[in-house]
Design a protein around this motif. Structure first.
Motif, PDB file in Angstrom:
ATOM      1  N   LEU A  43       0.846  -1.183   0.000  1.00 56.70           N
ATOM      2  CA  LEU A  43       0.000   0.000   0.000  1.00 56.70           C
ATOM      3  C   LEU A  43       0.883   1.236   0.000  1.00 56.70           C
ATOM      4  O   LEU A  43       1.812   1.338   0.809  1.00 56.70           O
ATOM      5  N   SER A  44       0.630   2.147  -0.939  1.00 59.76           N
ATOM      6  CA  SER A  44       1.328   3.429  -0.917  1.00 59.76           C
ATOM      7  C   SER A  44       0.282   4.500  -0.681  1.00 59.76           C
ATOM      8  O   SER A  44      -0.662   4.638  -1.464  1.00 59.76           O
ATOM      9  N   SER A  45       0.445   5.221   0.406  1.00 57.14           N
ATOM     10  CA  SER A  45      -0.568   6.201   0.789  1.00 57.14           C
ATOM     11  C   SER A  45       0.012   7.102   1.870  1.00 57.14           C
ATOM     12  O   SER A  45       0.857   6.663   2.656  1.00 57.14           O
ATOM     13  N   GLY A  46      -0.440   8.344   1.912  1.00 56.02           N
ATOM     14  CA  GLY A  46       0.030   9.266   2.943  1.00 56.02           C
ATOM     15  C   GLY A  46       1.536   9.463   2.916  1.00 56.02           C
ATOM     16  O   GLY A  46       2.135   9.770   3.945  1.00 56.02           O
ATOM     17  N   GLY A  47       2.166   9.233   1.753  1.00 60.11           N
ATOM     18  CA  GLY A  47       3.600   9.423   1.624  1.00 60.11           C
ATOM     19  C   GLY A  47       4.426   8.288   2.184  1.00 60.11           C
ATOM     20  O   GLY A  47       5.655   8.371   2.238  1.00 60.11           O
ATOM     21  N   ILE A  48       3.772   7.205   2.626  1.00 62.31           N
ATOM     22  CA  ILE A  48       4.547   6.064   3.112  1.00 62.31           C
ATOM     23  C   ILE A  48       4.064   4.798   2.406  1.00 62.31           C
ATOM     24  O   ILE A  48       3.086   4.811   1.663  1.00 62.31           O
ATOM     25  N   SER A  49       4.774   3.687   2.678  1.00 62.32           N
ATOM     26  CA  SER A  49       4.350   2.426   2.075  1.00 62.32           C
ATOM     27  C   SER A  49       4.327   1.329   3.142  1.00 62.32           C
ATOM     28  O   SER A  49       5.102   1.366   4.098  1.00 62.32           O
ATOM     29  N   ALA A  50       3.408   0.396   2.954  1.00 64.77           N
ATOM     30  CA  ALA A  50       3.285  -0.708   3.903  1.00 64.77           C
ATOM     31  C   ALA A  50       3.107  -1.992   3.121  1.00 64.77           C
ATOM     32  O   ALA A  50       2.318  -2.049   2.177  1.00 64.77           O
ATOM     33  N   LEU A  51       3.852  -3.027   3.526  1.00 63.18           N
ATOM     34  CA  LEU A  51       3.803  -4.292   2.804  1.00 63.18           C
ATOM     35  C   LEU A  51       3.039  -5.330   3.623  1.00 63.18           C
ATOM     36  O   LEU A  51       3.346  -5.568   4.791  1.00 63.18           O
ATOM     37  N   PHE A  52       2.040  -5.928   2.981  1.00 64.96           N
ATOM     38  CA  PHE A  52       1.231  -6.954   3.638  1.00 64.96           C
ATOM     39  C   PHE A  52       1.570  -8.296   3.019  1.00 64.96           C
ATOM     40  O   PHE A  52       1.569  -8.436   1.802  1.00 64.96           O
ATOM     41  N   THR A  53       1.849  -9.281   3.875  1.00 64.39           N
ATOM     42  CA  THR A  53       2.438 -10.514   3.352  1.00 64.39           C
ATOM     43  C   THR A  53       1.632 -11.778   3.625  1.00 64.39           C
ATOM     44  O   THR A  53       2.046 -12.857   3.227  1.00 64.39           O
ATOM     45  N   GLY A  54       0.502 -11.668   4.331  1.00 65.52           N
ATOM     46  CA  GLY A  54      -0.252 -12.887   4.645  1.00 65.52           C
ATOM     47  C   GLY A  54       0.606 -13.883   5.388  1.00 65.52           C
ATOM     48  O   GLY A  54       1.337 -13.526   6.310  1.00 65.52           O
ATOM     49  N   ASP A  55       0.543 -15.151   4.932  1.00 67.65           N
ATOM     50  CA  ASP A  55       1.333 -16.209   5.561  1.00 67.65           C
ATOM     51  C   ASP A  55       2.520 -16.603   4.677  1.00 67.65           C
ATOM     52  O   ASP A  55       2.909 -17.781   4.623  1.00 67.65           O
ATOM     53  N   ALA A  56       3.102 -15.623   3.989  1.00 64.16           N
ATOM     54  CA  ALA A  56       4.162 -15.928   3.026  1.00 64.16           C
ATOM     55  C   ALA A  56       5.239 -16.848   3.616  1.00 64.16           C
ATOM     56  O   ALA A  56       5.697 -16.636   4.737  1.00 64.16           O
TER      57      ALA A  56
END
Lengths: 280, 445
Positions: free
Chosen positions: A172-185
């Motif tokens: 997710l890129s939003s609000g000038g930052i990014s966040a990575l979501f990985t589930g159960d990778a």
């Protein structure tokens, strides 16, 4: 005439009610990310600037619902998008009571089904409530205004023996930052994503509740998170494992965990973010 | 208890039928107590004969002396019931059982709990614990493989934990009951749609007696603040529904019609919540409470309570000694009937009602609290010292909460916006109630 006074006061009340929420319910201009206290399972809520709500996974049971209703105001009953990383009960179980209570715009998942009676409960709800279902794969991007979800995995048509290997990995890129979501990778999936490159993110939802077989060093050094959140509850697997926590520390991430910190709230605006926790 | 009957008189004509009925009920219950305590049948018979002889010789009250023999009958009835309702299912070994889900499954955070009434060659019911998903419902026919474990609490069904479960078919239950459950489910779904989780859980507790969604902390807080009864679907809740409904109906139709419609709805409501024994009792108690509210005749009331208890025991004599909710309801009722007037006089509740009738509420909760004191002390070994205060602060708002809850649920069928608006008021009341319960249950105890 007998009822006119009560009808009149009823209308006055409705008016106040509507205006209260029109004025007081104005959406935040920042990105609000919540890593929900959901027991041994995953669930994250992203409230994008403008109030768009995206729920990623639903945790195993009704605890997610309680965490969610502590965050969302009582009159807010709409979730714009649900993203299910992969069809396992500790990620979709809690979506069942949520779908029963909230209106949902679109359901996004990796296209795989689970051979499980509870999965039928979920799909029946999605059908009955006429929620649009969209399957995504590597290369897809979901955009809203200046925000986006880039999908890094699974690759198109992948059908692995272990459903964890097909977890959706999205940034997710939003609000000038990014966040990575990985589930159960798993290690192999992390390896695959890391080798494709371009996954650097400020915030990381740690893979598979901090399992020792995930959060491999090469993946973490490709992401280089400043903040890492482990979503975990009481369990017999030993999650989060000291090995995974050590590897996270090695890349310099500050680690939060939902079993100790409760719901972890990140608020980001203009590229800066603050972290708050709800406590146990 | 009211005055003793006319024991001293040597004239039988004064021993009225209502006295005979009262003593018959008392003796019947004494017999059940004796049998529950596993007293030897001969001892019971001999003791009864001795009491009868003494009564006959000293009082010359033949009818009463004769009635004493109801004691051994009560004991016999208890044993007869126990034998005929015996659970036939092997304990502690692997078995395959078939049966039907006979109540509405309770959905806890990660498990569901329901009763399965067993089919031949076994009989009785087992309480089954399964993961929350997939969900089962009333009327489902299941094949269960696993061990049945004896319940440590007497009077509760044996349990089966996480058996292997195979779904054979649905809709085997009573169609009308299934229909009523559907209505209830859709009403609770409407409540869920507009209230935050914690509050909708409390609302469903107050209206339908559902406690499954409470967190452990909240259940604890309820217990410690002495307010569990508001979510126990007790006679109190049923009485409120009756009072509110008859008041609303009084606007629309004649009093007489309103009365009958109220009764009809109360019956349907009870069936809707599952018509489990405890709720049926609550309905009867609620009706008794309603009658008590409208006529304050203590003497006839003594009979009403005793006979109601005896009647319930005919259907299940194990309640008397082994069922906390049965004991608590009657203890509370006795407290209200006997001590209520005393406190009411003290607080002059009948003359000065005060804000929302707080004197009345304080009088009744204190009376009920004292009435249930012996039971709760023996069973739970603890009392909530501030219960009269926490109850006073919460009970004031329960009728309004219930009323708004029903309106919210019903509006949900027509307009989600209106339902949300009314739910918002309910939300504030529930917020206040939760605050008080937590304040007294967690911080002040």
């Amino acid at each position: 005439m007998k009822y006119s006074l009560s009808i009149f006061s009823g209308l006055i009340f409705l008016n106040l009610f509507v205006w209260y929420w029109v004025i007081g319910g104005a959406p935040d201009k920042a990105l609000n990310l919540y890593f929900l206290k959901a027991g041994q399972g995953d669930s994250e809520l992203a409230v994008l600037p403008g109030g768009i709500k995206v729920l990623i996974d639903g945790g195993p049971g009704t605890e997610t619902l309680s965490s969610l209703s502590e965050i969302m105001p009582p009159t807010s009953r709409y979730i714009d998008m649900i993203i299910l990383s992969h069809p396992q009960l500790d990620h979709f179980g809690g979506l069942i009571p949520i779908l029963e209570r909230y209106k949902v715009g679109v359901f996004v998942w990796n296209g795989e089904t689970a051979n499980d009676e509870s999965w039928k409960d979920l799909t029946k709800l999605i059908e009955n409530h006429r929620v649009a279902a969209v399957s995504v794969a590597k290369g897809d991007v979901i955009r809203y205004a200046g925000n986006s979800f880039e999908i890094f995995a699974p690759s198109e048509g992948s059908l692995s023996a272990d459903p964890n290997d097909d977890s959706i990995i999205a940034r997710l890129s939003s609000g000038g930052i990014s966040a990575l979501f990985t589930g159960d990778a798993t290690a192999s999936l992390e390896q695959y994503v890391a080798s494709n490159g371009g996954i650097k993110s400020d915030i990381l939802k740690v893979s598979h509740h901090g399992s020792k077989n995930s959060s491999i060093a090469s993946f973490l050094s490709a992401v280089l998170p400043r903040l890492a959140v482990v979503e975990v509850g009481e369990n017999t697997y030993g999650h989060p494992t000291p090995a995974a926590l050590q590897r996270l520390a090695n890349v310099g991430a500050s680690v939060y965990r939902t079993d100790k910190d409760g719901t972890v709230h990140v608020r980001a605006t203009g590229g800066l973010f603050t972290v708050a926790t709800s406590g146990q | 208890m009211g005055k003793l009957p006319n024991l001293g008189s040597n004239s039988n004509s004064k021993f009225h039928l209502y006295n005979a009925a009262f003593w018959a009920a008392v003796f019947f219950m004494s017999g059940i107590v004796a049998a529950s305590l596993k007293l030897n049948g001969y001892i019971i018979l001999f003791t009864a004969a001795f009491i009868a002889a003494t009564l006959y010789l000293t009082n010359k009250n033949r009818i009463l002396a004769l009635l004493v023999f109801i004691i051994p009958f009560g004991a016999f009835y208890y044993n007869f019931y126990a034998v005929s309702h015996k659970q036939v299912v092997p304990l502690g070994e692997n078995v395959i059982l078939e049966g039907m889900v006979s109540n509405e499954p309770q959905e806890r955070s990660s498990v569901q709990i329901f009763l399965v009434s067993l089919m031949r060659p076994y009989s009785g019911s087992v309480e089954v614990y399964l993961p929350a998903y997939p969900r089962f419902q009333y009327g489902d026919l299941l094949k269960l493989t696993g061990k049945v474990e004896e319940n440590v609490y007497a009077g509760r069904p044996d349990g089966m934990y996480l058996p292997k479960t195979e779904f054979i078919g649905g809709s085997h239950g009573n169609a009308f009951q299934a229909f009523l459950f559907k209505i209830k489910d859709s009403l609770t779904a409407n409540i869920d749609k507009v209230l935050p989780a914690e509050k909708s859980a409390l609302m469903k507790g107050i209206i339908f007696g559902e406690r499954a969604e409470f967190t452990k902390q909240f259940t604890d807080a309820l217990k410690k603040s002495g307010t569990t009864h508001i979510v126990a679907l007790s006679g109190y809740n049923v009485a409120i529904i009756g009072i509110v409904l008859s008041d609303v109906l009084a606007f629309i139709c004649s009093r007489r019609k309103a009365f009958w419609i109220t009764i009809l709805f109360t019956v349907l409501f009870v069936l809707m919540t599952g018509a489990e024994a405890s709720v049926v009792r609550a309905a009867i108690m609620g009706t008794v409470l309603l009658v008590a509210e409208r006529s304050s005749r203590l003497y006839s009331f003594r009979n009403a309570i005793t006979l109601t208890a005896a009647l319930m025991l005919v259907f299940n004599p194990t309640l008397l000694m082994f069922n906390a909710s049965f004991e608590l309801s009657f203890a509370a009722l006795l407290g209200i009937v006997i001590l209520g007037p005393v406190f009411r006089k003290w607080l002059s509740a009948d003359k000065a009602g005060g804000f929302l009738g707080w004197r009345e509420n304080l009088a009744e909760t204190t009376a009920a609290q004292i009435g249930t004191l012996p039971v709760s002390l023996t069973l739970f070994g603890f009392v909530a010292p501030l219960a009269p205060l926490s109850n006073l602060l919460v009970l004031e708002f329960i009728p309004a909460t219930m009323f708004l809850g029903f309106i919210t649920a019903l509006l949900g069928y027509f307009s989600s916006g209106l339902s949300l608006a009314v739910g918002w008021i309910a939300n504030m009341l529930l917020g206040y109630e939760i605050f008080i319960i937590n304040l007294f249950g967690a911080h002040l105890s």
